[in-house]
Enzyme design. Structure first.
Site, PDB file in Angstrom:
ATOM      1  N   GLY A 238       9.658  21.395   7.880  1.00  0.00           N
ATOM      2  CA  GLY A 238       9.483  22.083   9.154  1.00  0.00           C
ATOM      3  C   GLY A 238       8.190  21.894   9.896  1.00  0.00           C
ATOM      4  N   GLY A 276      10.492  16.144   6.610  1.00  0.00           N
ATOM      5  CA  GLY A 276      11.258  15.018   7.134  1.00  0.00           C
ATOM      6  C   GLY A 276      10.551  14.433   8.339  1.00  0.00           C
ATOM      7  N   TYR A 317      18.257  18.683  22.783  1.00  0.00           N
ATOM      8  CA  TYR A 317      17.220  19.727  22.604  1.00  0.00           C
ATOM      9  C   TYR A 317      16.218  19.749  23.762  1.00  0.00           C
ATOM     10  CZ  TYR A 317      18.674  18.578  17.803  1.00  0.00           C
ATOM     11  OH  TYR A 317      19.390  18.272  16.677  1.00  0.00           O
ATOM     12  N   CYS A 345      28.135   7.318  30.360  1.00  0.00           N
ATOM     13  CA  CYS A 345      28.693   7.999  31.530  1.00  0.00           C
ATOM     14  C   CYS A 345      28.568   9.517  31.405  1.00  0.00           C
ATOM     15  CB  CYS A 345      30.134   7.570  31.719  1.00  0.00           C
ATOM     16  SG  CYS A 345      30.215   5.822  32.061  1.00  0.00           S
ATOM     17  N   GLU A 346      27.371  10.003  31.369  1.00  0.00           N
ATOM     18  CA  GLU A 346      27.103  11.448  31.343  1.00  0.00           C
ATOM     19  C   GLU A 346      25.776  11.673  32.044  1.00  0.00           C
ATOM     20  OE1 GLU A 346      27.907  14.150  28.501  1.00  0.00           O
ATOM     21  OE2 GLU A 346      29.140  12.862  27.212  1.00  0.00           O
ATOM     22  N   TYR A 374      15.284  11.781  13.219  1.00  0.00           N
ATOM     23  CA  TYR A 374      16.424  12.329  13.971  1.00  0.00           C
ATOM     24  C   TYR A 374      16.775  11.439  15.169  1.00  0.00           C
ATOM     25  CZ  TYR A 374      15.029  16.182  10.998  1.00  0.00           C
ATOM     26  OH  TYR A 374      14.683  16.938   9.898  1.00  0.00           O
TER      27      TYR A 374
HETATM   28  N1  LLP Z   1      14.872  21.199   4.583  1.00  0.00           N
HETATM   29  C1  LLP Z   1      15.948  21.767   5.158  1.00  0.00           C
HETATM   30  C2  LLP Z   1      16.757  22.689   4.365  1.00  0.00           C
HETATM   31  C3  LLP Z   1      16.277  21.472   6.502  1.00  0.00           C
HETATM   32  O1  LLP Z   1      17.332  22.047   7.066  1.00  0.00           O
HETATM   33  C4  LLP Z   1      15.469  20.575   7.234  1.00  0.00           C
HETATM   34  C5  LLP Z   1      15.779  20.231   8.623  1.00  0.00           C
HETATM   35  C6  LLP Z   1      14.362  19.986   6.591  1.00  0.00           C
HETATM   36  C7  LLP Z   1      14.084  20.334   5.267  1.00  0.00           C
HETATM   37  C8  LLP Z   1      13.448  19.004   7.258  1.00  0.00           C
HETATM   38  O2  LLP Z   1      12.767  19.585   8.314  1.00  0.00           O
HETATM   39  P1  LLP Z   1      11.611  18.774   9.060  1.00  0.00           P
HETATM   40  O3  LLP Z   1      10.462  18.613   8.100  1.00  0.00           O
HETATM   41  O4  LLP Z   1      12.158  17.471   9.465  1.00  0.00           O
HETATM   42  O5  LLP Z   1      11.286  19.617  10.227  1.00  0.00           O
HETATM   43  N2  LLP Z   1      17.868  17.177  14.671  1.00  0.00           N
HETATM   44  C9  LLP Z   1      16.773  18.092  14.952  1.00  0.00           C
HETATM   45  C10 LLP Z   1      16.109  18.584  13.690  1.00  0.00           C
HETATM   46  C11 LLP Z   1      17.044  19.263  12.726  1.00  0.00           C
HETATM   47  C12 LLP Z   1      16.364  19.754  11.474  1.00  0.00           C
HETATM   48  C13 LLP Z   1      17.343  20.310  10.510  1.00  0.00           C
HETATM   49  N3  LLP Z   1      16.814  20.672   9.245  1.00  0.00           N
HETATM   50  C14 LLP Z   1      15.793  17.394  15.898  1.00  0.00           C
HETATM   51  O6  LLP Z   1      16.027  16.253  16.287  1.00  0.00           O
HETATM   52  O7  LLP Z   1      14.788  18.002  16.287  1.00  0.00           O
END
Ligand code: LLP
Length: 422
Positions: A238, A276, A317, A345-346, A374
């Protein structure tokens, strides 16, 4: 800090000039930097307490080459599907460093993870716990689990990626935690190992993390007093990244690590983390060529060959991504306010609205920055557009790590029912 920079007037990925790469590999093209991925992983791993498991959240970018780059540095993986589990294992991440998250693990996926012998399951509901117990019994195995607790803390991020509040589908409500642990303790094929919490993504303030970690710390004491052996604490992912230079930057990993160390030092737990975006986002760009410059009545449109099917974050987003020309603009050169759009086409196929860029023409190249997380993973073949290919750079070397599907391959994914076959 990343390894995309102008040299001799041309944007490079490490030592590779992006104009040459575009000519050789085509566009749209995701380009990832090994040095940046490695640096981000090492900075994060060095910032959190020694002995912690850093389980890279494969959902951010699950390209096998990205996973293997991180595996070689000692990373574990946080997976949320049987597919991600298979990819993490194929990339050489040992099962003993894999955690399995997600609200909807199917029995088949649980079985695969149990057979592989993963580090732990982060269980998100009571019915999932019962299902896991049953699958583990059928294999005559013990499933190591944490329960993901929903701390009801607002991470103050975009509503679609805010996961730690009571209204979201994630985790077990804080007030039901003790009961859920008591149920788990009675299950013969469940082995309680710890607690898990994850409150959202692209979080730019340490306060919500700290509030959630403190709440969970209190719970750990209660659970121990109930007789459970809580040895591990998974603090999720996160931590946000800077997308926009003009904004206040999110806290850096060192500040996050210092806060974690201070808050958890008396918890008596081995920690795990699931970063991530922090590792992958600024390690990747989406390289695209200008198809047309269209002068509308109200706007100037820069129509590029990447679309929302390649990178959906702006459409989904309202995400802001920096866009830069591959040929470095001369200082003081005139700027034009462009709507940067794709061919889909959007109306939502819009990467940036009224973005000031130097004047560009058909055939010029642009790079959409911070697209390593992502990006490719959320791509689709909408409008029957084969998603962007992917390249990994290492120093002056590069390699295609996911090729662009040909139209023949796209067609071959479908099949005709017997009544339509000629
Ligand atoms: N652990 C869990 C249980 C999660 O649900 C997530 C992300 C992470 C770790 C990794 O989080 P990070 O370190 O990447 O913030 N598609 C969206 C982001 C969705 C994140 C979902 N869960 C975007 O493009 O912003």
């Amino acid at each position: 800090m990343n390894h995309f920079s102008y040299r001799g007037g041309i944007l490079h990925a490490e030592d590779v000039p992006l104009d040459e790469l575009a000519r050789a590999a085509g566009t749209p093209l995701y380009v990832y930097s090994t040095a940046t991925l490695s640096r981000h992983y090492q900075v994060f791993a060095g910032a959190v307490p020694a002995g912690s498991l850093v389980a890279y959240a494969a959902k951010a970018n699950d390209n096998l080459a990205v996973l293997k780059t991180l595996a070689k540095l000692g990373a574990g993986a946080d997976v949320v599907s049987g597919g991600e589990l298979a990819k993490a294992l194929a990339a050489g991440i040992p099962a003993s460093k894999i955690v399995f998250s997600g609200v909807g693990k199917a029995a088949e996926e649980m079985r695969a993870a149990l057979e592989a012998g993963i580090y732990q399951f982060n269980v998100e509901s009571e019915p999932e716990l019962a299902a896991l117990d049953e699958v583990a019994r059928s294999l005559n195995k013990q499933a190591p689990i944490t329960l993901r607790i929903n701390p009801d803390v607002d991470a103050k991020t975009h509503a679609k990626i805010n996961t730690g509040m009571a209204e979201t589908k994630f985790g077990i409500p804080f007030d039901r935690a003790r009961q859920a642990y008591a149920d788990a303790a009675r299950m013969k094929n469940i082995q309680i190992v710890g607690v898990d919490v994850h409150i959202g993504s692209q979080i730019t303030d340490l306060a919500p993390f700290e509030a959630a970690f403190q709440r969970v710390g209190g719970l750990i004491q209660l659970l121990r007093s109930d007789g459970h052996a809580i040895r591990r604490l998974d603090l999720g992912g996160g931590l946000g990244v800077p997308y926009e230079n003009s904004n206040t930057p999110p806290p850096d990993p060192a500040e996050y690590g210092a806060m974690v160390t201070r808050v958890t030092k008396d918890f008596g737990c081995t920690l795990s983390f699931e970063p991530g975006r922090l590792i992958a986002a600024n390690a990747g760009i989406l390289l695209s060529r200008v198809l047309y410059v269209k002068h509308g009545d109200a706007k100037q449109f820069l129509i590029i060959d990447a679309g929302m099917n390649d990178l959906i974050r702006p459409a989904m987003y309202e995400a802001w991504h920096e866009i830069v020309p591959v040929v470095e603009p001369r200082p003081g050169s005139a700027r034009v306010a462009y709507d940067v759009v794709g061919p889909v086409c959007e109306t939502a196929d819009l990467f940036a609205s009224g973005r000031n860029l130097p004047e560009l023409k058909s055939g010029d190249l642009v790079a959409i920055l911070s697209a390593g997380a992502y990006g490719a993973v959320m791509a689709s073949a909408y409008n029957a557009r084969p998603p962007a290919a992917e390249v990994l750079v290492a120093g002056g070397d590069w390699s295609v790590v996911r090729s662009r599907l040909t139209h023949e391959q796209l067609i071959a994914q479908d099949s005709l029912p017997h009544w339509l076959a000629d």
